[in-house]
Design a protein around this motif. Structure first.
Motif, PDB file in Angstrom:
ATOM      1  N   GLU A   1      40.220  40.981  41.128  1.00  0.00           N
ATOM      2  CA  GLU A   1      40.877  42.286  41.112  1.00  0.00           C
ATOM      3  C   GLU A   1      41.303  42.663  39.689  1.00  0.00           C
ATOM      4  O   GLU A   1      41.213  43.810  39.289  1.00  0.00           O
ATOM      5  CB  GLU A   1      42.106  42.198  42.024  1.00  0.00           C
ATOM      6  N   ASP A   2      41.768  41.652  38.933  1.00  0.00           N
ATOM      7  CA  ASP A   2      42.276  41.912  37.586  1.00  0.00           C
ATOM      8  C   ASP A   2      41.712  40.898  36.610  1.00  0.00           C
ATOM      9  O   ASP A   2      41.379  39.769  36.978  1.00  0.00           O
ATOM     10  CB  ASP A   2      43.813  41.807  37.565  1.00  0.00           C
TER      11      ASP A   2
ATOM     12  N   TYR B   1      42.819  36.979  39.954  1.00  0.00           N
ATOM     13  CA  TYR B   1      42.299  36.998  38.581  1.00  0.00           C
ATOM     14  C   TYR B   1      40.879  36.445  38.504  1.00  0.00           C
ATOM     15  O   TYR B   1      40.434  35.722  39.388  1.00  0.00           O
ATOM     16  CB  TYR B   1      43.253  36.233  37.659  1.00  0.00           C
TER      17      TYR B   1
END
Ligand code: FEO
Length: 382
Positions: free
Chosen positions: A238-239, A291
């Motif tokens: 996601e990040d 992450y």
């Protein structure tokens, strides 16, 4: 009130110590239930066993003298189904709506249930209440095999069962993404493929409101929540960031993990450090999925890895951890073996890129370890 005809009759739980027997819920938990008031009245699911009376009072407060015609059971997990018999004791004439699997589970959970009127629905079948027509869409394994969601075409409401739920009671303000992510990864994370299927079915519906069984009713910015679900259920990071998860006995492995964090931060990288022995495991698992890069740092212990690292790796692999870059740091005073054991644990995980640099230390950091940590930071920051 959710719409003119749809009312909230759920409850907040601030007593629960561990949700589903394992998840810390510092902000409590909500068990949502709804009443659709039309020519016929339908109640959507029940609530946790401890809240039967207050839930029945909520229903009575909405209906007054009227009595429900239907109890729709979308999910048989006890946090939603525990009060089916209690409901039938109060409203014995109501018809219980479920699918074939729902009723098999109901007989297992309630072997002494009274005779009840049943409506057994098939995937895609509808139930007309008046203006409102519910279409039942089966969503097996989101999060149990009998789960179905219900779409009301009149108010454009999707009753999404566990989907789009989160930890936290509704009388506590907190950010949706964080506790919805921890809930999703923890509880539904293994079933990404099935969630993808449900999202595809949902994409064909005109949805204005999502009414989940946990967490707030979602009325605005639905694209945001659907996008998060798409990312989580397709196992995409996601990040951008590096999660460093460490299991340390005397602090030397921790010191090495912190050294790596400093080296990464000095290269402009977002870093999340987690002590696996002390932090909420569900939070750690959530961050590993959030992450794109993960560093696993463990001591060698009894010729194996430290138990919290074992638990962490098991939690990742049982939730189909994939599509990430993973690096290892190991410590061992006489025979460091943790990196090999951690790599073996991820052997069956799909699309994992292992970093070339592996940090091995014997007991405490020295200049060689620090040089190796710098090389790893360099490689991960690329
Ligand atoms: Fe909220 Fe799967 O139960």
């Amino acid at each position: 009130m959710i719409t003119n005809d749809i009312r909230y009759v759920g409850v907040n739980d601030h007593e629960v110590d561990l949700f589903e027997g394992q998840y810390l819920v510092p902000n409590g938990m909500a068990y949502n239930s709804y009443v659709i008031v039309d020519d016929k009245v339908a109640v959507m699911d029940t609530v946790d066993q401890h809240f039967g009376e207050s839930w029945l009072s909520n229903i009575a407060a909405v209906l007054g003298e009227r009595r429900p015609d239907y109890l729709v059971v979308q999910h048989m997990e006890p946090d939603h189904s525990a009060n089916i018999v209690k409901f039938l004791e109060r409203y014995p004439d109501a018809t219980v709506v479920g699918n074939a699997k729902t009723f098999v589970m109901m007989a297992q959970f309630f072997p002494d249930a009274p005779e009840m009127k049943r409506l057994i629905v098939k995937d895609g079948e509808t139930l007309t209440l008046g203006k409102h027509t519910l279409t039942f869409v089966f969503a097996p394994m989101v999060h149990w095999p009998e789960v179905m969601v219900s779409y009301d075409s009149f108010d454009k409401v999707l009753f999404s069962a566990d989907g789009f739920g989160k930890f936290g009671a509704l009388d506590v303000e907190d950010e949706w993404d964080c506790e919805a992510r921890r809930y999703y990864i923890g509880i539904v994370g293994k079933y990404g493929m099935q969630v993808q299927k449900l999202l595809k079915a949902a994409a064909t519906l005109d949805i204005a409101i999502i009414c989940p069984l946990h967490g707030p009713i979602l009325k605005e910015n639905l694209g945001h929540y659907i996008e998060k679900y798409d990312i989580w259920s397709s196992y995409r990071p996601e990040d951008s960031g590096v999660m460093i998860a460490y299991a340390s006995v005397y602090g030397h492995t921790k010191a090495a993990a912190e050294e790596l964090a400093r080296e990464l931060e000095s290269r402009g990288q977002k870093v999340v450090l987690a002590d696996l022995a002390r932090e909420d495991m569900a939070e750690c698992v959530e961050d590993a999925f959030r992450y794109d890069r993960l560093v696993l740092a463990s001591v060698t212990y009894n010729g194996d890895i430290f138990p919290p690292m074992h638990a962490f790796l098991h939690a990742l692999t049982e939730r189909s951890f994939q599509n990430r870059t993973v690096a290892f740091m190991e410590n061992g005073t006489w025979a460091p073996a943790a990196a090999r054991i951690m790599a073996a644990a991820l052997e069956k995980s799909k699309n994992i890129t292992f970093a070339q640099e592996k940090v091995t230390m014997k007991s405490a950091m020295n200049q060689d370890t620090k040089a190796s940590i710098r090389r790893l930071a360099e490689e991960l920051a690329k």
